[in-house]
Scaffold this motif. Structure first.
Motif, short mmCIF file in Angstrom:
data_model
loop_
_atom_site.label_atom_id
_atom_site.label_comp_id
_atom_site.label_asym_id
_atom_site.label_seq_id
_atom_site.Cartn_x
_atom_site.Cartn_y
_atom_site.Cartn_z
N UNK A 140 0.83 -1.20 0.00
CA UNK A 140 0.00 0.00 0.00
C UNK A 140 0.87 1.26 0.00
N UNK A 141 1.98 1.22 0.75
CA UNK A 141 2.79 2.45 0.83
C UNK A 141 3.59 2.71 -0.45
N UNK A 142 3.49 1.78 -1.41
CA UNK A 142 4.15 2.03 -2.70
C UNK A 142 3.14 2.52 -3.75
N UNK A 143 1.91 2.79 -3.32
CA UNK A 143 0.89 3.27 -4.26
C UNK A 143 0.89 4.79 -4.31
N UNK A 144 0.40 5.34 -5.41
CA UNK A 144 0.22 6.80 -5.49
C UNK A 144 -0.97 7.21 -4.62
N UNK A 145 -1.11 8.50 -4.39
CA UNK A 145 -2.22 8.98 -3.56
C UNK A 145 -3.58 8.55 -4.11
N UNK A 146 -3.76 8.66 -5.41
CA UNK A 146 -5.04 8.30 -6.03
C UNK A 146 -5.28 6.80 -5.98
N UNK A 147 -4.21 6.02 -6.21
CA UNK A 147 -4.34 4.55 -6.14
C UNK A 147 -4.74 4.13 -4.73
N UNK A 172 -7.57 13.23 -4.35
CA UNK A 172 -6.35 12.71 -4.99
C UNK A 172 -6.60 12.08 -6.36
N UNK A 173 -7.87 11.96 -6.77
CA UNK A 173 -8.12 11.23 -8.02
C UNK A 173 -8.10 12.17 -9.22
N UNK A 174 -7.57 11.67 -10.34
CA UNK A 174 -7.66 12.43 -11.59
C UNK A 174 -9.13 12.42 -12.04
N UNK A 175 -9.43 13.24 -13.02
CA UNK A 175 -10.83 13.40 -13.43
C UNK A 175 -11.44 12.07 -13.88
N UNK A 176 -10.65 11.29 -14.61
CA UNK A 176 -11.14 9.98 -15.06
C UNK A 176 -11.60 9.15 -13.87
N UNK A 177 -10.71 9.06 -12.85
CA UNK A 177 -11.04 8.20 -11.71
C UNK A 177 -12.07 8.83 -10.78
N UNK A 178 -12.16 10.17 -10.76
CA UNK A 178 -13.25 10.80 -10.00
C UNK A 178 -14.59 10.32 -10.54
N UNK A 179 -14.73 10.41 -11.88
CA UNK A 179 -16.00 10.00 -12.50
C UNK A 179 -16.22 8.50 -12.31
N UNK A 180 -15.13 7.74 -12.44
CA UNK A 180 -15.24 6.29 -12.31
C UNK A 180 -15.73 5.92 -10.90
N UNK A 181 -15.13 6.54 -9.89
CA UNK A 181 -15.52 6.22 -8.51
C UNK A 181 -16.97 6.65 -8.25
N UNK A 182 -17.35 7.83 -8.72
CA UNK A 182 -18.72 8.29 -8.46
C UNK A 182 -19.73 7.42 -9.20
#
Ligand SMILES: Nc1ncnc2c1ncn2[C@@H]1O[C@H](COP(=O)(O)OP(=O)(O)OP(=O)(O)O)[C@@H](O)[C@H]1O
Length: 267
Positions: A140-147, A172-182
Motif C-alpha cells: 500500500x505504501x508504494x501506491x500513489x495517492x489516487x491509487x 487525490x483522483x484524476x478526473x477519469x477516476x473521480x467520475x469512475x468512482x462516483x
C-alpha cells in the motif's frame, strides 16, 4: 439485494474541547438515498459522518440507523451496518492491498478474531468493485495517492454494510477516476440498495451524481433538497462563499456552476 437502512440524526449537538461544531443537526436520510454533504472547510461535515458511523457520540440528540439508536449498539454491531471512508489515513508500511482491504472485514470476524468462511469472496468483490484486483499483492505504501484512495474505498466496501459514508471519496483522483468512482458508487447503490452519504467539495459532482444535497454552515443544516432546487447563486454565496452563476447542463439538465471569485469568510 438486502433492505436498505435509513439514517436519522435528531437534534445532534457536538463539539471538540473548546470548539462547538454541530449545533442542533436534524437530518433524515431515506433508505437507499444518495446524499451529498457540502459546506466550507471546518463546518463539521466529517464530524457529522463520524457521528453517523458511531465513532463519536453526540453531546445531545441521537443518531439512529434503521431505527436503532447507535449509542445502544456496540462498535462491532455498528460496523456491520455502516462503513466510513475516512478523509485520510496513514499508509501502513509493508501491508499489501489485499491485507488492507481485508481489514474491512474486522466487524464480520468471529469471537476469536478468525475470518468467517465466505469473507474472501467479499474482499475479492470489493477489490473488483473499484478495479484494483490486479494490485492485490502490491504494498500500500508504494501506491500513489489516487491509487491508495481507491484501495481505501475497497476497504470500506469490504465491510459489506448497507450504509456507506464517504468523506471526500474523490480526493487525490484524476478526473477519469473521480467520475469512475462516483459512477461506481451510483451503480453499487442501485445494485445493492446502499444508503450513501458522501462529502463532496466539487458542487458539480454533487449536482450531477447525488439525488439530494445537504449544506452545512455554522454547525447547522441550511439547505436541503434536490440539486435542481438547492444549487443556486444564493447557495454558492451563502454556504460556499463564492460569487458565481448557475446554469443547466444542456443534456442532463442538472445544475452547472460557474464560480467567479471567493467572498470574505470568517473561517
Ligand atoms: N479531533 C479534533 N479535535 C479538535 N478539533 C477538531 C477535531 N477534529 C476536527 N476539529 C475541528 O472541528 C471543526 C469541524 O471539523 P470537520 O473535520 O468536521 O470539518 P469539515 O467540514 O469536514 O472540514 P473539511 O472540509 O476541511 O474536511 C473544525 O474547526 C476542526 O478544526
Amino acid at each position: 439485494m438486502t433492505e436498505p437502512l435509513g439514517i436519522r440524526v435528531e437534534g445532534v449537538h457536538f463539539g471538540y474541547p473548546a470548539r462547538p461544531v454541530l449545533r442542533g443537526v436534524d437530518l433524515t436520510v431515506a433508505p437507499g438515498q444518495l446524499t451529498a454533504l457540502v459546506g466550507l472547510n471546518g463546518c463539521g461535515k466529517s464530524t457529522l459522518l463520524r457521528l453517523a458511523a458511531g465513532l463519536l457520540r453526540p453531546e445531545r440528540g441521537r443518531v439512529l440507523l434503521g431505527g436503532d439508536d447507535l449509542a445502544r449498539l456496540s462498535r462491532r454491531a455498528a460496523a456491520r451496518r455502516v462503513a466510513l471512508l475516512h478523509q485520510s489515513s496513514p499508509a501502513v508500511p509493508g501491508m499489501t492491498v489485499r491485507h488492507l482491504v481485508r481489514q474491512g472485514r474486522y466487524a464480520a470476524r468471529g469471537p476469536l478474531g478468525m475470518l468467517r468462511e465466505g469473507d474472501d469472496p467479499v474482499v475479492r468483490r470489493a477489490l473488483r468493485d473499484v478495479g484494483v484486483e490486479d494490485w492485490a499483492e502490491r504494498d500500500v505504501d508504494a501506491l500513489s495517492g489516487g491509487e491508495r484512495q481507491r484501495v481505501r474505498l475497497a476497504m470500506a466496501l469490504a465491510q459489506d454494510t448497507r450504509v456507506l459514508l464517504l468523506d471526500e471519496p474523490t480526493t487525490y483522483l484524476d478526473l477519469h477516476h473521480q467520475l469512475d468512482v462516483l459512477q461506481t458508487v451510483v451503480r453499487l447503490r442501485e445494485e445493492r440498495g446502499l444508503t450513501v452519504v458522501m462529502v463532496l467539495h466539487d458542487l458539480a459532482h454533487a449536482a450531477r451524481f447525488a439525488e439530494r444535497i445537504v449544506a452545512l454552515r455554522d454547525g447547522r443544516v441550511v439547505a436541503d433538497g434536490a440539486p435542481r432546487q438547492v444549487v443556486t447563486p444564493g447557495l454558492l454565496a451563502d454556504v460556499l462563499r463564492v460569487a458565481g452563476r448557475v446554469g443547466r447542463d444542456p443534456e442532463g439538465g442538472w445544475p452547472v456552476c460557474y464560480p467567479d471569485h471567493p467572498l470574505p469568510t470568517r473561517i
